[in-house]
Design an enzyme around this catalytic site. Sequence first.
Site, PDB file in Angstrom:
ATOM      1  N   HIS A 176       1.502   4.335  -2.868  1.00  0.00           N
ATOM      2  CA  HIS A 176       1.319   5.757  -2.582  1.00  0.00           C
ATOM      3  C   HIS A 176       2.624   6.556  -2.618  1.00  0.00           C
ATOM      4  O   HIS A 176       2.614   7.748  -2.334  1.00  0.00           O
ATOM      5  CB  HIS A 176       0.596   5.936  -1.238  1.00  0.00           C
ATOM      6  CG  HIS A 176      -0.863   5.706  -1.361  1.00  0.00           C
ATOM      7  ND1 HIS A 176      -1.399   4.432  -1.383  1.00  0.00           N
ATOM      8  CD2 HIS A 176      -1.903   6.559  -1.520  1.00  0.00           C
ATOM      9  CE1 HIS A 176      -2.709   4.533  -1.532  1.00  0.00           C
ATOM     10  NE2 HIS A 176      -3.038   5.803  -1.621  1.00  0.00           N
ATOM     11  N   TRP A 192      -8.660   3.501 -10.219  1.00  0.00           N
ATOM     12  CA  TRP A 192      -7.849   3.590  -9.000  1.00  0.00           C
ATOM     13  C   TRP A 192      -8.507   2.804  -7.866  1.00  0.00           C
ATOM     14  O   TRP A 192      -7.846   2.045  -7.156  1.00  0.00           O
ATOM     15  CB  TRP A 192      -7.650   5.048  -8.598  1.00  0.00           C
ATOM     16  CG  TRP A 192      -6.896   5.212  -7.311  1.00  0.00           C
ATOM     17  CD1 TRP A 192      -7.421   5.491  -6.086  1.00  0.00           C
ATOM     18  CD2 TRP A 192      -5.479   5.074  -7.111  1.00  0.00           C
ATOM     19  NE1 TRP A 192      -6.426   5.554  -5.136  1.00  0.00           N
ATOM     20  CE2 TRP A 192      -5.221   5.300  -5.745  1.00  0.00           C
ATOM     21  CE3 TRP A 192      -4.413   4.798  -7.957  1.00  0.00           C
ATOM     22  CZ2 TRP A 192      -3.941   5.256  -5.200  1.00  0.00           C
ATOM     23  CZ3 TRP A 192      -3.135   4.749  -7.408  1.00  0.00           C
ATOM     24  CH2 TRP A 192      -2.909   4.978  -6.044  1.00  0.00           C
ATOM     25  N   TYR A 201       0.839  -1.200   0.000  1.00  0.00           N
ATOM     26  CA  TYR A 201       0.000   0.000   0.000  1.00  0.00           C
ATOM     27  C   TYR A 201       0.878   1.255   0.000  1.00  0.00           C
ATOM     28  O   TYR A 201       0.637   2.186  -0.758  1.00  0.00           O
ATOM     29  CB  TYR A 201      -0.931   0.000   1.207  1.00  0.00           C
ATOM     30  CG  TYR A 201      -1.824   1.209   1.275  1.00  0.00           C
ATOM     31  CD1 TYR A 201      -3.032   1.235   0.593  1.00  0.00           C
ATOM     32  CD2 TYR A 201      -1.458   2.333   2.017  1.00  0.00           C
ATOM     33  CE1 TYR A 201      -3.855   2.351   0.647  1.00  0.00           C
ATOM     34  CE2 TYR A 201      -2.274   3.443   2.073  1.00  0.00           C
ATOM     35  CZ  TYR A 201      -3.468   3.453   1.383  1.00  0.00           C
ATOM     36  OH  TYR A 201      -4.277   4.565   1.428  1.00  0.00           O
TER      37      TYR A 201
END
Length: 109
Positions: A22, A75, A18
């Site tokens: 990002h 997304w 994750y």
Amino acid sequence: MTRLALHSRLIPGTEEAYETEHARVWPELITVMRAAGITDWSIWRSGRDLFHLVECEDFEAAVAQLKDDPVDQRWQQHMSQFVEGFAKNPDGIAGQSLRHVWTMSEQQD
């Protein structure tokens, strides 16, 4: 300008992936978020818990606009492999925001 907090939770074992996702969010996603009125979005992580701070003109309108946007849909589909989902708050903006309790700068001496 509205500022609100959101809470989501990661699927166990996806924490590192994750964060990697990002490290650089898709520029086209940032473009559609800005077009929807979102001026800033920050995320903090504690274990599997994610805490988001969103600044925007109208979060409900932004969520409604992004819901039908193909970039945001792509997304969200991509991120669903990492995130269990957002915590629900029936009293919150768009059903997702955390209940605001206190802000130092808003308190009078």
